[in-house]
Design a protein around this motif. Structure first.
Motif, PDB file in Angstrom:
ATOM      1  N   MET A  69       0.833  -1.180   0.000  1.00 43.87           N
ATOM      2  CA  MET A  69       0.000   0.000   0.000  1.00 43.87           C
ATOM      3  C   MET A  69       0.881   1.248   0.000  1.00 43.87           C
ATOM      4  O   MET A  69       1.999   1.224   0.455  1.00 43.87           O
ATOM      5  N   SER A  70       0.317   2.308  -0.451  1.00 47.51           N
ATOM      6  CA  SER A  70       1.071   3.551  -0.517  1.00 47.51           C
ATOM      7  C   SER A  70       0.891   4.359   0.766  1.00 47.51           C
ATOM      8  O   SER A  70      -0.023   4.118   1.556  1.00 47.51           O
ATOM      9  N   ALA A  71       1.743   5.335   0.927  1.00 50.64           N
ATOM     10  CA  ALA A  71       1.615   6.251   2.060  1.00 50.64           C
ATOM     11  C   ALA A  71       0.275   6.980   2.000  1.00 50.64           C
ATOM     12  O   ALA A  71      -0.339   7.237   3.039  1.00 50.64           O
ATOM     13  N   GLU A  72      -0.192   7.282   0.799  1.00 54.24           N
ATOM     14  CA  GLU A  72      -1.498   7.933   0.641  1.00 54.24           C
ATOM     15  C   GLU A  72      -2.610   7.062   1.216  1.00 54.24           C
ATOM     16  O   GLU A  72      -3.524   7.570   1.876  1.00 54.24           O
ATOM     17  N   ASP A  73      -2.544   5.755   0.959  1.00 54.25           N
ATOM     18  CA  ASP A  73      -3.549   4.824   1.484  1.00 54.25           C
ATOM     19  C   ASP A  73      -3.533   4.810   3.009  1.00 54.25           C
ATOM     20  O   ASP A  73      -4.578   4.779   3.650  1.00 54.25           O
ATOM     21  N   VAL A  74      -2.340   4.823   3.584  1.00 53.83           N
ATOM     22  CA  VAL A  74      -2.208   4.809   5.041  1.00 53.83           C
ATOM     23  C   VAL A  74      -2.775   6.096   5.642  1.00 53.83           C
ATOM     24  O   VAL A  74      -3.544   6.052   6.604  1.00 53.83           O
ATOM     25  N   VAL A  75      -2.393   7.236   5.071  1.00 55.32           N
ATOM     26  CA  VAL A  75      -2.884   8.521   5.582  1.00 55.32           C
ATOM     27  C   VAL A  75      -4.408   8.578   5.460  1.00 55.32           C
ATOM     28  O   VAL A  75      -5.096   8.990   6.397  1.00 55.32           O
ATOM     29  N   ARG A  76      -4.937   8.144   4.346  1.00 56.14           N
ATOM     30  CA  ARG A  76      -6.388   8.144   4.140  1.00 56.14           C
ATOM     31  C   ARG A  76      -7.084   7.273   5.188  1.00 56.14           C
ATOM     32  O   ARG A  76      -8.099   7.679   5.776  1.00 56.14           O
ATOM     33  N   ALA A  77      -6.550   6.085   5.437  1.00 61.74           N
ATOM     34  CA  ALA A  77      -7.152   5.174   6.421  1.00 61.74           C
ATOM     35  C   ALA A  77      -7.074   5.750   7.830  1.00 61.74           C
ATOM     36  O   ALA A  77      -8.034   5.644   8.603  1.00 61.74           O
ATOM     37  N   LEU A  78      -5.948   6.355   8.170  1.00 55.89           N
ATOM     38  CA  LEU A  78      -5.825   6.979   9.491  1.00 55.89           C
ATOM     39  C   LEU A  78      -6.834   8.112   9.652  1.00 55.89           C
ATOM     40  O   LEU A  78      -7.493   8.229  10.687  1.00 55.89           O
ATOM     41  N   LYS A  79      -6.961   8.944   8.623  1.00 57.07           N
ATOM     42  CA  LYS A  79      -7.929  10.051   8.684  1.00 57.07           C
ATOM     43  C   LYS A  79      -9.348   9.511   8.861  1.00 57.07           C
ATOM     44  O   LYS A  79     -10.118  10.036   9.667  1.00 57.07           O
ATOM     45  N   ARG A  80      -9.691   8.499   8.089  1.00 58.06           N
ATOM     46  CA  ARG A  80     -11.028   7.909   8.154  1.00 58.06           C
ATOM     47  C   ARG A  80     -11.348   7.416   9.562  1.00 58.06           C
ATOM     48  O   ARG A  80     -12.453   7.552  10.052  1.00 58.06           O
ATOM     49  N   ARG A  81     -10.336   6.871  10.230  1.00 55.83           N
ATOM     50  CA  ARG A  81     -10.521   6.311  11.567  1.00 55.83           C
ATOM     51  C   ARG A  81     -10.342   7.349  12.674  1.00 55.83           C
ATOM     52  O   ARG A  81     -10.598   7.061  13.831  1.00 55.83           O
TER      53      ARG A  81
END
Length: 157
Positions: free
Chosen positions: A1-13
């Motif tokens: 996964m990309s850093a963008e995916d991680v940041v997006r998931a963290l924001k969502r949570r």
């Protein structure tokens, strides 16, 4: 996964992350913070390249470091926990390993331990990576992001 995916998931949570990095020397944090808006989820990072800083900054047990060395799964776990606690983050990532080209304390190049500490506990993923120094560090960074993203996608974490 990309850093963008991680940041997006963290924001969502509505969660945050911090790192304590040895062999990657800040590459994971740099990758995360390359994403616009990452300041909402990245609390900080500790570069603990020197063994004594693993204890002084991240709180890794000094006896553990003396007995087992800096490249050990338990060191990675304690790095992750230290990053999480000291930076006040939901998640902590801790990385230690040997990028090469030489062995360190009898540990072969390409040996990498990635610790993850989160709401449901801490654990370590151990990898054996091929390639030169640059490749081992890049693959370690990618593996840490993948590990975190996988756990962010688990419901009720």
């Amino acid at each position: 996964m990309s850093a963008e995916d991680v940041v997006r998931a963290l924001k969502r949570r509505g969660e945050t992350v911090a790192t304590a990095e040895s062999l990657t020397a800040g590459l994971v944090t740099a990758e995360l913070t390359s994403v616009p808006g990452s300041s909402a989820v990245v609390r900080g990072g500790l570069v603990v390249y020197a063994t004594d800083l693993k204890h002084a900054l991240a709180g890794v047990d000094a006896a553990l470091l003396a007995d087992l060395g800096a490249v050990h799964p338990e060191v990675a776990r304690q790095l992750a926990e230290g990053a999480r606690e000291r930076c006040g983050a939901t998640w902590g990532l801790g990385l230690t390993g040997v990028a090469g080209p030489d062995s360190q304390d009898g540990v072969a190049p390409g040996t990498v331990h990635i610790g993850l500490s989160g709401p449901s506990g801490s654990f370590v993923d151990t990898l054996t990576l091929g390639g030169d120094r640059h490749e081992v560090r890049a693959r370690s960074t990618a593996a840490a992001l993948d590990l975190l993203h996988t756990h962010l996608e688990i419901p009720d974490e």
